[in-house]
Design a protein around this motif. Structure first.
Motif, mmCIF file in Angstrom:
data_model
loop_
_atom_site.group_PDB
_atom_site.id
_atom_site.type_symbol
_atom_site.label_atom_id
_atom_site.label_comp_id
_atom_site.label_asym_id
_atom_site.label_seq_id
_atom_site.Cartn_x
_atom_site.Cartn_y
_atom_site.Cartn_z
ATOM 1 N N SER A 4 0.846 -1.187 0.000
ATOM 2 C CA SER A 4 0.000 0.000 0.000
ATOM 3 C C SER A 4 0.885 1.241 0.000
ATOM 4 O O SER A 4 2.113 1.149 0.073
ATOM 5 C CB SER A 4 -0.932 -0.016 1.216
ATOM 6 O OG SER A 4 -1.845 -1.093 1.144
ATOM 7 N N THR A 5 0.260 2.389 -0.081
ATOM 8 C CA THR A 5 0.995 3.645 -0.194
ATOM 9 C C THR A 5 0.441 4.677 0.771
ATOM 10 O O THR A 5 -0.711 4.597 1.202
ATOM 11 C CB THR A 5 0.893 4.216 -1.621
ATOM 12 O OG1 THR A 5 -0.487 4.489 -1.917
ATOM 13 C CG2 THR A 5 1.448 3.247 -2.647
ATOM 14 N N LEU A 23 -2.953 4.050 -8.867
ATOM 15 C CA LEU A 23 -2.640 2.982 -7.910
ATOM 16 C C LEU A 23 -3.381 1.702 -8.274
ATOM 17 O O LEU A 23 -2.803 0.604 -8.267
ATOM 18 C CB LEU A 23 -3.006 3.418 -6.494
ATOM 19 C CG LEU A 23 -2.102 4.455 -5.844
ATOM 20 C CD1 LEU A 23 -2.744 4.986 -4.560
ATOM 21 C CD2 LEU A 23 -0.721 3.879 -5.537
ATOM 22 N N PHE A 28 -1.456 -1.666 -6.839
ATOM 23 C CA PHE A 28 -1.105 -1.420 -5.449
ATOM 24 C C PHE A 28 -2.336 -1.731 -4.593
ATOM 25 O O PHE A 28 -3.483 -1.644 -5.049
ATOM 26 C CB PHE A 28 -0.672 0.030 -5.243
ATOM 27 C CG PHE A 28 0.730 0.295 -5.704
ATOM 28 C CD1 PHE A 28 1.805 0.146 -4.841
ATOM 29 C CD2 PHE A 28 0.979 0.687 -7.017
ATOM 30 C CE1 PHE A 28 3.100 0.380 -5.270
ATOM 31 C CE2 PHE A 28 2.273 0.925 -7.454
ATOM 32 C CZ PHE A 28 3.341 0.768 -6.577
ATOM 33 N N LEU A 31 -4.337 2.998 -0.273
ATOM 34 C CA LEU A 31 -3.916 4.387 -0.108
ATOM 35 C C LEU A 31 -4.289 4.848 1.296
ATOM 36 O O LEU A 31 -5.461 4.794 1.684
ATOM 37 C CB LEU A 31 -4.603 5.287 -1.135
ATOM 38 C CG LEU A 31 -4.403 6.792 -0.971
ATOM 39 C CD1 LEU A 31 -2.933 7.178 -1.136
ATOM 40 C CD2 LEU A 31 -5.280 7.569 -1.952
ATOM 41 N N LEU A 265 5.854 5.700 -8.093
ATOM 42 C CA LEU A 265 5.011 4.510 -8.200
ATOM 43 C C LEU A 265 5.653 3.460 -9.093
ATOM 44 O O LEU A 265 5.661 2.262 -8.770
ATOM 45 C CB LEU A 265 3.639 4.881 -8.763
ATOM 46 C CG LEU A 265 2.615 5.507 -7.827
ATOM 47 C CD1 LEU A 265 1.299 5.712 -8.579
ATOM 48 C CD2 LEU A 265 2.395 4.648 -6.598
#
Length: 272
Positions: A4-5, A23, A28, A31, A265
């Motif tokens: 995750s980010t 994303l 991914f 968020l 990313l």
């Protein structure tokens, strides 16, 4: 391992709609967004990482509104706060905001909770700084009463809620507590939460052992989730975390325009 980010989305950065779509396109997992309502310029509280406070702290978008925008343009991306400053919120309103976002996103929300570090910011919200841990415990308990399947009253030191109709209900809300490792935090995780949202990975093996002991002592089944936050990834670091049973990490993205964020990313995508 899920990647995750997190980032500070601001009025100067990439927008939440574009970021969320990028994303999800790259697969991914999620968020997470931090929260600061404002940053008093007196700056009496030192920046925890040392040095000058980065510009984005005083420009952060509201996480719930922003994650709502991200939810509307994605189907699978998980959404979370890293972290919500619970002491600065009315718990009844916050419970409604979270339940609504979880409902509209189809149960994709993770509620990251923290005590905060900026005493001046908290003071403007009427928070008694030395007692903020007690206040957060109280507000979490009140919110969980509102989320209960049947009308449930809560009578705490700071919050009183009569048994009430309060809908929607979160579907399978995950609660993660942030903060430095220690007996108080681990006891709170075992009482109120599903796991821990630590910053970084230093000392992770020893800390996970202590957290699992507190979890078992509280009579909780299984193991708490541990989601390292703000990680700068490398192949060796991810291998170490897998060995500790970590199933999700949160990597840091720059608070910047689209070009810089998308380059980051693409660099992190090698670990997916």
């Amino acid at each position: 391992m899920r990647i995750s980010t997190m980032t500070f989305l601001t009025d100067e950065s990439i927008g939440p709609v574009q970021l969320a779509q990028e994303l999800e396109q790259r697969q991914f997992s999620g968020l997470y967004l931090p929260e600061h309502t404002h940053i008093p310029i007196s700056r009496k509280s030192p920046y925890p990482a040392g040095g000058p406070l980065p510009r984005e702290y005083g420009r952060a978008l509201d996480p719930f509104t922003t994650l709502g925008a991200a939810a509307a343009v994605t189907e699978h991306l998980t959404l979370g706060t890293g972290i919500t400053l619970v002491a600065q919120h009315d718990p009844i309103v916050l419970a409604k905001q979270i339940a609504t976002l979880d409902h509209l996103s189809g149960g994709r929300f993770t509620f990251g909770v923290g005590l905060g570090w900026n005493a001046e910011e908290a003071a403007a919200h009427g928070v008694d700084w030395p007692r903020r841990r007690d206040l957060v415990r109280d507000r979490l308990a009140a919110m969980q009463a509102l989320w209960a399947p049947e009308p449930t009253a809560y009578d705490g030191e700071f919050t009183h809620v009569e048994a009430s109709e309060a809908h929607p209900k979160p579907q399978a809300l995950r609660i993660l507590l942030g903060g430095a490792a220690g007996p108080k935090l681990f006891a709170d995780i075992a009482r109120f939460a599903d796991g821990w949202l630590p910053v970084g990975t230093h000392g992770m093996a020893e800390d996970i052992t202590a957290l699992r002991a507190a979890w078992a002592e509280a009579g909780r089944e299984g193991n708490p989730q541990v989601v390292p936050y703000g990680v700068q990834p490398s192949a060796g670091k991810l291998a170490y975390l897998r060995d500790q049973g970590i199933e999700e990490i949160v990597v840091m993205l720059p608070s910047a325009g689209a070009d810089e964020v998308l380059r980051a990313l693409d660099d992190h995508a090698q670990y997916l």
